[in-house]
Design a protein around this motif. Structure first.
Motif, PDB file in Angstrom:
ATOM      1  N   HIS A  45      -4.860   4.435  -7.623  1.00  0.00           N
ATOM      2  CA  HIS A  45      -3.678   4.225  -8.455  1.00  0.00           C
ATOM      3  C   HIS A  45      -2.508   5.060  -7.950  1.00  0.00           C
ATOM      4  O   HIS A  45      -2.698   6.129  -7.364  1.00  0.00           O
ATOM      5  CB  HIS A  45      -3.963   4.612  -9.914  1.00  0.00           C
ATOM      6  N   VAL A  46      -1.305   4.572  -8.219  1.00  0.00           N
ATOM      7  CA  VAL A  46      -0.094   5.346  -7.977  1.00  0.00           C
ATOM      8  C   VAL A  46       0.208   6.165  -9.223  1.00  0.00           C
ATOM      9  O   VAL A  46      -0.405   5.975 -10.281  1.00  0.00           O
ATOM     10  CB  VAL A  46       1.111   4.434  -7.653  1.00  0.00           C
ATOM     11  N   GLU A  59       1.937   7.234 -12.574  1.00  0.00           N
ATOM     12  CA  GLU A  59       2.240   6.314 -13.680  1.00  0.00           C
ATOM     13  C   GLU A  59       3.702   5.892 -13.703  1.00  0.00           C
ATOM     14  O   GLU A  59       4.019   4.767 -14.071  1.00  0.00           O
ATOM     15  CB  GLU A  59       1.877   6.976 -15.004  1.00  0.00           C
ATOM     16  N   GLN A 116       5.714   5.292 -11.254  1.00  0.00           N
ATOM     17  CA  GLN A 116       6.180   4.515 -10.110  1.00  0.00           C
ATOM     18  C   GLN A 116       6.213   3.028 -10.451  1.00  0.00           C
ATOM     19  O   GLN A 116       5.527   2.555 -11.348  1.00  0.00           O
ATOM     20  CB  GLN A 116       5.292   4.787  -8.897  1.00  0.00           C
ATOM     21  N   ASP A 117       7.044   2.285  -9.702  1.00  0.00           N
ATOM     22  CA  ASP A 117       7.247   0.874 -10.012  1.00  0.00           C
ATOM     23  C   ASP A 117       6.811  -0.002  -8.842  1.00  0.00           C
ATOM     24  O   ASP A 117       6.156   0.464  -7.896  1.00  0.00           O
ATOM     25  CB  ASP A 117       8.700   0.615 -10.399  1.00  0.00           C
ATOM     26  N   ALA A 118       7.173  -1.300  -8.896  1.00  0.00           N
ATOM     27  CA  ALA A 118       6.692  -2.254  -7.899  1.00  0.00           C
ATOM     28  C   ALA A 118       7.138  -1.895  -6.492  1.00  0.00           C
ATOM     29  O   ALA A 118       6.369  -2.055  -5.525  1.00  0.00           O
ATOM     30  CB  ALA A 118       7.194  -3.652  -8.261  1.00  0.00           C
ATOM     31  N   VAL A 136       4.876   0.813  -5.188  1.00  0.00           N
ATOM     32  CA  VAL A 136       3.553   0.285  -4.856  1.00  0.00           C
ATOM     33  C   VAL A 136       3.585  -0.441  -3.521  1.00  0.00           C
ATOM     34  O   VAL A 136       2.738  -0.226  -2.637  1.00  0.00           O
ATOM     35  CB  VAL A 136       3.041  -0.652  -5.969  1.00  0.00           C
ATOM     36  N   PHE A 195      -4.885  -0.766  -4.194  1.00  0.00           N
ATOM     37  CA  PHE A 195      -4.860  -0.398  -5.608  1.00  0.00           C
ATOM     38  C   PHE A 195      -5.665  -1.368  -6.459  1.00  0.00           C
ATOM     39  O   PHE A 195      -6.179  -2.377  -5.969  1.00  0.00           O
ATOM     40  CB  PHE A 195      -3.413  -0.340  -6.104  1.00  0.00           C
ATOM     41  N   GLU A 234      -1.979  -1.793 -10.726  1.00  0.00           N
ATOM     42  CA  GLU A 234      -0.867  -1.970  -9.789  1.00  0.00           C
ATOM     43  C   GLU A 234      -0.558  -3.449  -9.546  1.00  0.00           C
ATOM     44  O   GLU A 234       0.613  -3.810  -9.337  1.00  0.00           O
ATOM     45  CB  GLU A 234      -1.184  -1.260  -8.479  1.00  0.00           C
ATOM     46  N   TYR A 235      -1.590  -4.291  -9.555  1.00  0.00           N
ATOM     47  CA  TYR A 235      -1.301  -5.732  -9.464  1.00  0.00           C
ATOM     48  C   TYR A 235      -0.397  -6.158 -10.621  1.00  0.00           C
ATOM     49  O   TYR A 235       0.546  -6.921 -10.439  1.00  0.00           O
ATOM     50  CB  TYR A 235      -2.593  -6.545  -9.499  1.00  0.00           C
ATOM     51  N   VAL A 265       1.633  -4.221 -12.364  1.00  0.00           N
ATOM     52  CA  VAL A 265       2.955  -3.607 -12.209  1.00  0.00           C
ATOM     53  C   VAL A 265       3.827  -4.468 -11.304  1.00  0.00           C
ATOM     54  O   VAL A 265       4.968  -4.835 -11.637  1.00  0.00           O
ATOM     55  CB  VAL A 265       2.832  -2.177 -11.643  1.00  0.00           C
ATOM     56  N   VAL A 266       3.306  -4.795 -10.119  1.00  0.00           N
ATOM     57  CA  VAL A 266       4.099  -5.560  -9.150  1.00  0.00           C
ATOM     58  C   VAL A 266       4.407  -6.949  -9.679  1.00  0.00           C
ATOM     59  O   VAL A 266       5.544  -7.434  -9.579  1.00  0.00           O
ATOM     60  CB  VAL A 266       3.365  -5.640  -7.792  1.00  0.00           C
TER      61      VAL A 266
END
Length: 408
Positions: free
Chosen positions: A164-165, A167, A169-171, A174, A185, A189-190, A192-193
């Motif tokens: 994981h990145v 918390e 952080q954004d797309a 990633v 990830f 993260e999927y 998020v992006v």
């Protein structure tokens, strides 16, 4: 010289004090006031009657009736006391009724906004969306086609791994970690992006946290997906970025509330990936996560356990029903306005990417801008219908019906 305002105030004081003689003394001046037929003539009629001057009283009442007077009730029964014994009283009542102006316009059906909590999307900042757009694949067609393109693109950007990145952080973060550092990830993260990409493409999107039964203990009890509002379908749809798939009943992709209802009923729908439905055992496993659902901004459940995998956890706002957090973004609200002395409707909606409205009436399309979303109603007598739609960059949403009748 007495001004019109001063004359009205003086007459009101005399009327309130029941100074009938004083009021009649002003009758010749009050006759010049625009309120003569609707207020002062009937007031003088009542005053003359109380002074026993019935012929004069009837003369003033006839002036009022000839001028369109139809509201004896504003005199709180005094008109009835003055003229109720008159043999012509039934005819006088008929003239009151005849003087009532017809209704000029009657709305018989209109769209409304269903009460829900404020919509909260899972969206990055505008400047970060600008940085994200160059990463996105070429998009075309309907909102649903664009969402599928983004779904399959996200799934293919890296192979799943349980990393994981941070918390916050954004797309863009990633994708830079994937491209520059070779990182991989998990479902978080999927989602998020995919959610950030959908919003950057003008498709409202949120993240959805899913949990299996007995999620308070154990490991692997949670899964994170996205959900998007599709303008052309007029509904929310769950999109699983990790699996590159969505759930479907027939040809209809399903929302989180629909999937939880199917879970409760024990009726798993098809889990559709890029190459078709997934294997039954695979679909059955992922379907187990629809026991509990929390979307961006709210957690909805009939009962709630505030522990997850052995530890207490914070939650989003708790609500009882998915209806509280699943607004129909095609809904339109309506209030009345006025344009050039003509009745008009002012439109409103909750779609975060709306550009304005489309109004179809009598075979003609009218585009209403977002800055001043007002449509003057047609004035031609008769029955009217109009179809009102929210406009976005991807087209018009399903229309809502407005019906009204112009009577005069």
């Amino acid at each position: 010289m007495t001004t019109p305002t001063q004359l009205r105030i003086a007459a009101e004081d005399l009327l309130r004090a029941e100074d009938d003689g004083g009021l009649l003394a002003l009758a010749h001046q009050l006759r010049e006031d625009e309120l003569w037929p609707s207020l002062w003539a009937p007031a003088c009629a009542v005053a003359a009657s109380r002074l026993g001057r019935q012929a004069l009283a009837r003369g003033y009442l006839d002036e009022a009736l000839d001028g369109g007077f139809f509201q004896p009730e504003i005199f709180e029964g005094e008109v009835e006391k003055a003229f109720g014994a008159d043999p012509a009283w039934p005819a006088i009542q008929a003239r009151f009724a005849a003087n009532l102006p017809p209704v000029p316009l009657l709305l018989t059906e209109w769209p409304t906004l269903t009460p829900t909590l404020p919509l909260e999307l899972y969206r990055t900042t505008p400047d970060r969306e600008e940085l994200l757009r160059p990463y996105l694949p070429e998009l075309s067609g309907s909102a649903w086609n664009r969402a599928l393109t983004l779904l399959h693109w996200v799934t293919g950007r890296w192979e799943h791994a349980n990393d994981h990145v941070a918390e916050e952080q954004d797309a863009v973060d990633v994708l830079r970690h994937v491209d520059d550092d070779g990182m991989r990830f998990a479902c978080v993260e999927y989602s998020v992006v995919l959610s950030h990409a959908l919003n950057a493409a003008g498709i409202p999107a949120r993240r959805v946290g899913l949990r299996q039964r007995d999620y308070h203990a154990g490991w692997g009890k949670g899964h994170v997906v996205s959900e998007a509002w599709l303008d052309d379908l007029g509904k929310w749809v769950v999109l699983d970025g990790q699996n590159g798939a969505y759930w479907s009943s027939g040809d209809q992709p399903l929302s989180a509330p629909e999937l939880q209802a199917a879970f409760t009923a024990g009726s798993p729908p098809a889990f559709v990936a890029a190459d078709g439905p997934l294997a039954p055992d695979t679909a059955a496993f992922w379907f187990t996560y629809f026991h509990h659902i929390a979307t961006t901004g709210a957690t909805w459940a009939e009962t709630f356990v505030p522990h997850f995998q052995g530890a207490p956890r914070v939650s989003r706002q708790l609500v009882r029903s998915p209806a509280d957090v699943y607004p129909d973004l095609g809904e339109i609200g309506l209030s009345m306005d006025v344009r050039a002395d003509t009745a008009a409707v002012r439109l409103t909606c909750r779609h975060p990417h709306f550009l304005g409205y489309a109004v179809q009436h009598d075979g003609v399309r009218h585009e209403i801008g977002a800055a001043d979303p007002v449509w003057p109603l047609p004035t031609g007598p008769g029955e009217h219908e109009a179809a009102l739609s929210v406009r976005t960059a991807l087209g018009d949403l399903p229309p809502r019906r407005l019906a009204f009748r112009v009577l005069s």
